[in-house]
Design a protein around this motif. Structure first.
Motif, PDB file in Angstrom:
ATOM      1  N   ALA A  24       0.821  -1.213   0.000  1.00  0.00           N
ATOM      2  CA  ALA A  24       0.000   0.000   0.000  1.00  0.00           C
ATOM      3  C   ALA A  24       0.855   1.264   0.000  1.00  0.00           C
ATOM      4  O   ALA A  24       0.496   2.265  -0.617  1.00  0.00           O
ATOM      5  N   SER A  25       2.007   1.218   0.673  1.00  0.00           N
ATOM      6  CA  SER A  25       2.851   2.413   0.796  1.00  0.00           C
ATOM      7  C   SER A  25       3.404   2.884  -0.541  1.00  0.00           C
ATOM      8  O   SER A  25       3.763   4.053  -0.689  1.00  0.00           O
ATOM      9  N   LYS A  26       3.451   2.001  -1.516  1.00  0.00           N
ATOM     10  CA  LYS A  26       3.979   2.379  -2.827  1.00  0.00           C
ATOM     11  C   LYS A  26       3.137   3.476  -3.479  1.00  0.00           C
ATOM     12  O   LYS A  26       3.626   4.203  -4.356  1.00  0.00           O
ATOM     13  N   SER A 230      -3.161  13.306  -3.041  1.00  0.00           N
ATOM     14  CA  SER A 230      -2.007  12.455  -3.330  1.00  0.00           C
ATOM     15  C   SER A 230      -1.903  11.263  -2.388  1.00  0.00           C
ATOM     16  O   SER A 230      -1.216  10.279  -2.698  1.00  0.00           O
ATOM     17  N   CYS A 231      -2.581  11.328  -1.243  1.00  0.00           N
ATOM     18  CA  CYS A 231      -2.512  10.254  -0.247  1.00  0.00           C
ATOM     19  C   CYS A 231      -3.631   9.237  -0.401  1.00  0.00           C
ATOM     20  O   CYS A 231      -3.558   8.137   0.160  1.00  0.00           O
ATOM     21  N   ARG A 232      -4.678   9.601  -1.126  1.00  0.00           N
ATOM     22  CA  ARG A 232      -5.857   8.740  -1.172  1.00  0.00           C
ATOM     23  C   ARG A 232      -5.585   7.354  -1.750  1.00  0.00           C
ATOM     24  O   ARG A 232      -6.079   6.356  -1.208  1.00  0.00           O
ATOM     25  N   PRO A 233      -4.811   7.214  -2.859  1.00  0.00           N
ATOM     26  CA  PRO A 233      -4.586   5.861  -3.389  1.00  0.00           C
ATOM     27  C   PRO A 233      -3.947   4.925  -2.373  1.00  0.00           C
ATOM     28  O   PRO A 233      -4.351   3.754  -2.261  1.00  0.00           O
ATOM     29  N   GLY A 234      -2.985   5.405  -1.595  1.00  0.00           N
ATOM     30  CA  GLY A 234      -2.317   4.546  -0.625  1.00  0.00           C
ATOM     31  C   GLY A 234      -3.243   4.082   0.478  1.00  0.00           C
ATOM     32  O   GLY A 234      -3.172   2.927   0.928  1.00  0.00           O
ATOM     33  N   ILE A 235      -4.136   4.955   0.933  1.00  0.00           N
ATOM     34  CA  ILE A 235      -5.050   4.574   2.004  1.00  0.00           C
ATOM     35  C   ILE A 235      -6.151   3.666   1.467  1.00  0.00           C
ATOM     36  O   ILE A 235      -6.560   2.707   2.136  1.00  0.00           O
ATOM     37  N   ARG A 239      -7.071  -0.212   2.665  1.00  0.00           N
ATOM     38  CA  ARG A 239      -8.455  -0.623   2.904  1.00  0.00           C
ATOM     39  C   ARG A 239      -8.807  -1.862   2.075  1.00  0.00           C
ATOM     40  O   ARG A 239      -9.373  -2.831   2.586  1.00  0.00           O
ATOM     41  N   PHE A 240      -8.466  -1.859   0.778  1.00  0.00           N
ATOM     42  CA  PHE A 240      -8.840  -2.966  -0.094  1.00  0.00           C
ATOM     43  C   PHE A 240      -8.026  -4.229   0.207  1.00  0.00           C
ATOM     44  O   PHE A 240      -8.553  -5.344   0.173  1.00  0.00           O
ATOM     45  N   ILE A 241      -6.740  -4.059   0.498  1.00  0.00           N
ATOM     46  CA  ILE A 241      -5.882  -5.226   0.737  1.00  0.00           C
ATOM     47  C   ILE A 241      -6.308  -5.950   2.012  1.00  0.00           C
ATOM     48  O   ILE A 241      -6.427  -7.181   2.038  1.00  0.00           O
ATOM     49  N   SER A 275      -7.434   0.908  -6.252  1.00  0.00           N
ATOM     50  CA  SER A 275      -7.246   2.064  -5.376  1.00  0.00           C
ATOM     51  C   SER A 275      -7.058   3.345  -6.163  1.00  0.00           C
ATOM     52  O   SER A 275      -7.595   4.401  -5.813  1.00  0.00           O
ATOM     53  N   VAL A 276      -6.299   3.258  -7.229  1.00  0.00           N
ATOM     54  CA  VAL A 276      -6.096   4.430  -8.080  1.00  0.00           C
ATOM     55  C   VAL A 276      -7.411   4.863  -8.707  1.00  0.00           C
ATOM     56  O   VAL A 276      -7.749   6.055  -8.744  1.00  0.00           O
TER      57      VAL A 276
END
Length: 344
Positions: A24-26, A230-235, A239-241, A275-276
């Motif tokens: 997720a951090s990527k 810019s932070c939303r995809p990582g969070i 959530r999804f993982i 996520s993206v």
């Protein structure tokens, strides 16, 4: 500023110790990803110190001392400690947040069990939602509503972890299922430890955890739109993982005793892509009213601490937990000395 060598050591620790967060951090921007890796490395170190060590009481008390040194600006000479100290200084991290994690680990060392689902959520708030609140601080988010939804996500993730690890925990004589659920099924912790099997009753308990986690995953999504774009995809990825682990448990008939629920690399890549896409949709959709739902009562103290940004002294409940561990340590030492004396 954080030493690049310390950051690299933290990154390696997460790469091997927390595959879900590493993936997720990527999707986080570097300005958030680097301190987040330092934060997670220190939290992972703390969890492993208690989870993997036989002397759990000593491990928690050592962590207390290490956290004291971090906040004094004189961290222990270790990469995770130095990196976390840099994060604390740079972001003015409210002490109540890592203290909450320490309290949850103290509860683990104590061998505490939880009578109700609310008690499990209180534990989850400390060992997971506290990290979610700290992540918000790294993103510059101090809005109480957004913090409440981040804490929802933390509780959901921890409930997923508990559901996944029922069998493994039982082998270590650890229990995070609410004891009133066991009572309803005519079981006791001791009877479950003696014969941990995926009975219909046990699988029903795992299902209840997964369903409650799913409810909180859905609630948490409303807060993602309140984060920097810019932070939303990582969070979303986190959530999804993690929700995907719950989905795997569902596919296994909620049997987390016979086998461990695992997700594949291909699935993780799919959730990263999802996520993206979800982030792009969030940017053009109106804000959900769920954002303004009241915080879970079990996480209210975290919301207050992060929103106010105070570097307050330790809470009474943490002092009580640490004092209980100190007393336990002294008792164990006295017993050991007495045993040695009788032996001679």
């Amino acid at each position: 500023m954080m030493d690049p060598r310390d950051l690299e050591a933290c990154t390696e620790a997460i790469r091997h110790g927390s595959l879900s967060f590493h993936a997720a951090s990527k999707l986080l921007p570097k300005s958030v990803r680097d301190p987040a890796l330092a934060l997670y490395a220190f939290c992972r170190l703390a969890d492993d110190e208690v989870d993997l060590k036989a002397e759990k009481v000593e491990a928690v008390l050592r962590l207390r001392d290490r956290l004291d040194l971090v906040y004094a600006g004189t961290p222990k000479d270790a990469a995770a400690d130095r990196a976390f100290a840099a994060v604390v200084e740079q972001f003015d991290m409210p002490r109540a947040l890592p203290d909450a994690l320490l309290e949850g680990l103290a509860w683990d060392a104590e061998g505490r069990t939880y009578a109700t689902l609310s008690g499990v959520k209180e534990y989850s708030a400390r060992v997971a939602s506290a990290v979610g609140a700290m992540m918000c601080v790294l993103m510059g988010v101090r809005d109480a509503d957004a913090l409440a939804r981040a804490c929802d996500l933390g509780v959901a993730m921890q409930l997923t972890n508990i559901a996944r690890d029922v069998g493994e925990d039982a082998l270590e004589r650890r229990l995070y299922l609410p004891t009133d659920w066991l009572e309803e099924a005519g079981m006791t912790p001791e009877s479950f430890f003696a014969d941990p099997r995926p009975t219909k009753a046990v699988r029903a308990m795992v299902k209840r955890l997964v369903m409650e986690a799913n409810r909180l995953y859905y609630r948490s999504e409303a807060g993602i739109g309140a984060l920097p774009a810019s932070c939303r995809p990582g969070i979303y990825a986190a959530r999804f993982i993690y929700a995907g682990i719950g989905g795997r448990l569902t596919g296994m008939g909620y049997d987390s005793i016979s086998a461990r629920a695992r997700t594949s690399k291909a699935q993780k890549l799919g959730w990263l892509a999802q996520s993206v896409a979800a982030s792009a949709t969030t940017s053009v959709m109106p804000q959900s009213a769920v954002l303004y739902a009241k915080p879970l009562p079990e996480v209210q103290f975290l919301v207050d601490a992060a929103a106010k940004g105070a570097r307050a002294s330790r809470s009474d409940s943490l002092f009580e937990a640490l004092a209980a561990l100190e007393a336990k340590r002294q008792s164990e030492r006295a017993t050991l000395i007495g045993t040695r004396a009788r032996a001679t």
